[in-house]
Design an enzyme around this catalytic site. Structure first.
Site, PDB file in Angstrom:
ATOM      1  N   ASP A 182     -10.808  -0.424   9.966  1.00 22.36           N
ATOM      2  CA  ASP A 182      -9.370  -0.147   9.999  1.00 22.36           C
ATOM      3  C   ASP A 182      -8.564  -1.325   9.454  1.00 22.36           C
ATOM      4  O   ASP A 182      -9.126  -2.318   8.982  1.00 22.36           O
ATOM      5  CB  ASP A 182      -8.964   0.214  11.429  1.00 22.36           C
ATOM      6  CG  ASP A 182      -7.881   1.278  11.499  1.00 22.36           C
ATOM      7  OD1 ASP A 182      -7.128   1.439  10.522  1.00 22.36           O
ATOM      8  OD2 ASP A 182      -7.783   1.955  12.537  1.00 22.36           O
ATOM      9  N   GLU A 196      -7.843   1.717   5.011  1.00 18.68           N
ATOM     10  CA  GLU A 196      -6.763   0.816   4.631  1.00 18.68           C
ATOM     11  C   GLU A 196      -5.435   1.557   4.480  1.00 18.68           C
ATOM     12  O   GLU A 196      -4.414   0.955   4.147  1.00 18.68           O
ATOM     13  CB  GLU A 196      -7.210   0.093   3.343  1.00 18.68           C
ATOM     14  CG  GLU A 196      -6.300  -0.942   2.767  1.00 18.68           C
ATOM     15  CD  GLU A 196      -5.411  -0.361   1.675  1.00 18.68           C
ATOM     16  OE1 GLU A 196      -4.591  -1.115   1.137  1.00 18.68           O
ATOM     17  OE2 GLU A 196      -5.531   0.838   1.375  1.00 18.68           O
ATOM     18  N   TRP A 197      -5.461   2.898   4.736  1.00 18.04           N
ATOM     19  CA  TRP A 197      -4.271   3.758   4.736  1.00 18.04           C
ATOM     20  C   TRP A 197      -3.663   3.967   3.345  1.00 18.04           C
ATOM     21  O   TRP A 197      -2.552   4.458   3.221  1.00 18.04           O
ATOM     22  CB  TRP A 197      -3.172   3.253   5.678  1.00 18.04           C
ATOM     23  CG  TRP A 197      -3.637   2.776   7.005  1.00 18.04           C
ATOM     24  CD1 TRP A 197      -4.632   3.300   7.772  1.00 18.04           C
ATOM     25  CD2 TRP A 197      -3.109   1.671   7.749  1.00 18.04           C
ATOM     26  NE1 TRP A 197      -4.767   2.599   8.949  1.00 18.04           N
ATOM     27  CE2 TRP A 197      -3.835   1.586   8.950  1.00 18.04           C
ATOM     28  CE3 TRP A 197      -2.081   0.762   7.513  1.00 18.04           C
ATOM     29  CZ2 TRP A 197      -3.584   0.615   9.916  1.00 18.04           C
ATOM     30  CZ3 TRP A 197      -1.835  -0.200   8.469  1.00 18.04           C
ATOM     31  CH2 TRP A 197      -2.581  -0.271   9.659  1.00 18.04           C
ATOM     32  N   ASP A 248      -2.382   8.148   9.068  1.00 19.56           N
ATOM     33  CA  ASP A 248      -3.120   9.037   9.965  1.00 19.56           C
ATOM     34  C   ASP A 248      -2.669  10.482   9.871  1.00 19.56           C
ATOM     35  O   ASP A 248      -1.484  10.769   9.731  1.00 19.56           O
ATOM     36  CB  ASP A 248      -2.939   8.593  11.416  1.00 19.56           C
ATOM     37  CG  ASP A 248      -3.676   7.313  11.729  1.00 19.56           C
ATOM     38  OD1 ASP A 248      -3.546   6.848  12.857  1.00 19.56           O
ATOM     39  OD2 ASP A 248      -4.375   6.791  10.846  1.00 19.56           O
TER      40      ASP A 248
END
Length: 670
Positions: free
Chosen positions: A173, A206-207, A228
């Site tokens: 994450d 890492e979004w 998310d």
């Protein structure tokens, strides 16, 4: 993973490192610069998108996430046939460790959650013929507010612990990353995993902040492309739209990851979950189950276990589906398959049934006299002269696999059912609808019949013929119907069922059913009304429900606060979260919609959104991108003559994070 409610504290902490960590990070940087490690694309890992389970979407950090749950999931994989269907990884998410390392700097499993330790759980998973995954963050702590230790500065030690425990998959994450360069942090862990000598699939979470699809193909096997997901249609849709354009970056051993599956968690309908699963499959996305399989319904298992859809995701060619068209919320996405066929998704973003159509040539198939079309949810094959078309229910997806098959004639002709006319009726007033039954096949549909039924108490009557002896290629049976909802029927959506029956030239009987909806609607009263007080036709939201006359609280209905924009409190309005759409029936009787709009003050400096007002499919007004630093902006739209007004909030182009948007004092004049 950044939302407050998804890990309690998802805010990236940016600040100076403590002296020891700064030194450690500096040493890592020097080592990485001096001795770069060879790319790992040829390691043979994740040659198809990983399939498995992750607990986070169903349990978060609650006490039920423990050793017995993980073992039970492994058992269910075997007992319910998920293992045989291709699901392989049983993965832990956050909260498996104690908040502090031991005296030697090692990670310590939570003895309450995992009394036997992590290796014992991994051994149990392996004993079932499955693989085991674990989670940590590329920062000083993970994303949960309890402050579990992250791996920044401990990469090699943690990677070795994972390998010693028998870990096969690492989700890494991005929280509490201390501002250290993302590529450096993720590359360092890649090198640490490689140094263990154990093959470990590496999931970069890492979004999408630093566009990992542009640099991570030689770092990890998959990378998150978005923030998310949540268990809502709006969230799923926003993520889908961000991931679809990234198709050129995906392939065997390097996949775009639009986050885990929400199928079965209860926030969407069965139709929406089938769309979710279908679109993840055609995008060659990792398929990581996010629901608690111990209490899953049979419908959930049927969706997750659909092997024909899974085969689209797992096709060895490794192509991600590409967008062929997307006009008016009618999406056509096509995926090239290794055998030369094409998987084609006809996806309906909108809140009403729509006809979605394409052709064999448009999706890349060669010219042929006819084609075999396999419906992957019906599990039936048809022949088509080249048209790929269906009336797709609201939020639905028709997923087919089409091939230039010389044996096409053994299949019955594909027949498309549709319903023309307004999907909005007023209680007690007859409405006219027209059904169509169209032969798309190369062969003739014979002895064709059609029927339409509605809810109990509704009057549904055909006013033109309902049968035809034969429909050659491209011909239609059109039947007019009068549909009347009983007086006093409450506002809302109601199911209609359109059925057709026919025979193929070889005598095979085919019955087709299309579930459709109509909405019973009441125009607003004369004068000016607050839309926060009027019934809507539909409402979708990125996080939590749309709130009436309060801000968006992201969770249960009624958890919002007073709408506040730039210090001004509004007693009326709508509180939403991007991506959001709220539809109202205006019946052609209204003239204007007005509001003050912006990001609610409760989000501090966060949030970027854009507001739009649509009238019958035409954009009537928009604001452009707004931030929390901006005061409330007035918006006014001319909606004269429109039957439907839609209030839309998009994410401003940067993902649906902290996008609490307010329609302050939103009013309609009629």
């Amino acid at each position: 993973m950044r939302h407050l409610h998804t890990r309690t504290t998802r805010t990236r902490v940016v600040g100076a490192l403590a002296a020891g960590l700064l030194c450690a990070a500096g040493l890592v940087a020097s080592a990485a610069t001096a001795a770069p490690v060879a790319p790992t694309l040829d390691d043979g890992l994740a040659l198809t998108p990983p399939m498995g389970f992750n607990n986070w979407n169903s349990t978060h950090c609650r006490a039920e996430f423990n050793e017995s749950m993980v073992k039970a999931v492994a058992d269910i994989f075997v007992e319910k046939g998920l293992k045989d269907a291709g699901y392989e990884y049983v993965n832990l998410d956050d909260c498996w460790a104690l908040p502090s390392r031991d005296a030697n700097g090692k990670l310590v499993p939570d003895p309450v959650r995992f009394p036997g330790g992590i290796k014992a759980v991994a051994d149990y998973v392996h004993s079932k013929g499955l693989k085991f995954g674990i989670y940590t963050s590329a920062g000083t702590k993970t994303c949960n507010s309890a402050g579990f230790p992250g791996a920044l500065g401990h990469e090699y030690s943690d990677a070795q612990q994972f390998a010693d425990w028998g870990v096969d998959y690492l989700k890494y994450d991005n929280c509490n990353n201390q501002g250290v360069d993302a590529k450096l942090r993720y590359t360092t862990m890649r090198d640490a995993l490689e140094a263990t000598g154990r093959p470990i699939v590496y999931s970069i979470c890492e979004w999408g902040q630093n566009k990992p699809w542009e640099w991570a193909a030689d770092v990890g096997q998959l990378w998150r492309t978005t923030g998310d997901i949540s268990d809502t249609w709006g969230s799923m849709l926003a993520i889908l739209k961000k991931n679809l354009p990234l198709a050129p970056h995906a392939g065997p051993g390097h996949w775009n990851d639009p986050d885990m599956l929400e199928v079965g968690n209860g926030g969407m309908t069965g139709t929406e979950y089938r769309s979710h699963f279908s679109m993840w499959a055609i995008m060659a996305a990792p398929l990581l189950i996010g629901s608690d399989l111990r209490s899953a319904s049979q419908e959930t298992f049927d969706i997750l276990g659909n092997r024909e859809v899974i085969a689209v995701d797992q096709d060895p060619l490794g192509k991600q589906g590409t967008v062929i068209s997307s006009e008016g919320g009618r999406w056509v996405v096509a995926k090239e398959m290794r055998d030369g066929s094409r998987a084609v998704a006809l996806f309906n973003e909108s809140g009403t049934a729509q006809r979605i159509s394409t052709g064999a040539a448009a999706v890349g198939l060669p010219a042929a006299d006819a084609y075999t079309l396999r419906d992957l949810w019906q599990h039936r094959s048809y022949n088509t002269a080249g048209t790929i078309s269906a009336t797709v229910p609201a939020h639905g997806t028709v997923l087919v696999r089409v091939s230039a098959d010389p044996a096409w004639a053994k299949n019955p002709p594909a027949v498309e059912l549709g319903l023309d006319g307004s999907p909005f009726v007023e209680a007690g007033k007859p409405a006219t609808l027209t059904s169509t039954v169209t032969d798309l096949g190369r062969t003739t549909a014979q002895r064709v019949s059609v029927s339409l039924s509605g809810p109990e108490g509704w009057a549904v009557k055909a006013t033109s013929p309902t049968t035809s002896p034969a429909l050659p290629t491209g011909r239609s049976l059109r039947t007019r119907w009068t549909v009347t909802a009983p007086p006093g029927t409450p506002t809302g959506s109601y199911a209609l069922t359109l059925k057709a029956g026919y025979r193929s030239p070889t005598g095979v009987r085919v019955d087709s059913v299309v579930p459709l909806t109509v909405s019973v609607a009441v125009p607003p009263p004369s004068g000016t009304s607050g839309l926060g007080d009027l019934p809507w036709l539909s409402a979708t939201n990125g996080w939590g429900p749309v709130e009436r006359n309060t801000s968006n609280g992201e969770s249960a209905a009624g958890d919002g606060r007073p709408i506040t924009l730039g210090g001004v409190v509004y007693g009326k309005g709508l509180g939403v979260h991007a991506e959001s759409a709220v539809e109202y029936y205006t019946g052609g009787a209204c003239e204007t919609v007005t509001a003050d709009v912006g990001v609610d003050d409760e989000k501090g400096a966060d949030g970027t959104v854009a507001f739009e007002i649509w009238a019958d499919g035409t954009k009537a007004a928009s604001t452009g991108t707004l931030t929390n630093a901006m005061p409330a902006q007035p918006i006014r739209a001319d909606v004269s003559g429109a039957r439907i007004v839609r209030l839309v909030v998009s994410d401003g182009g940067d993902g649906i994070d902290s996008d609490h948007a307010d329609w302050g004092d939103v009013r309609v004049s009629c």
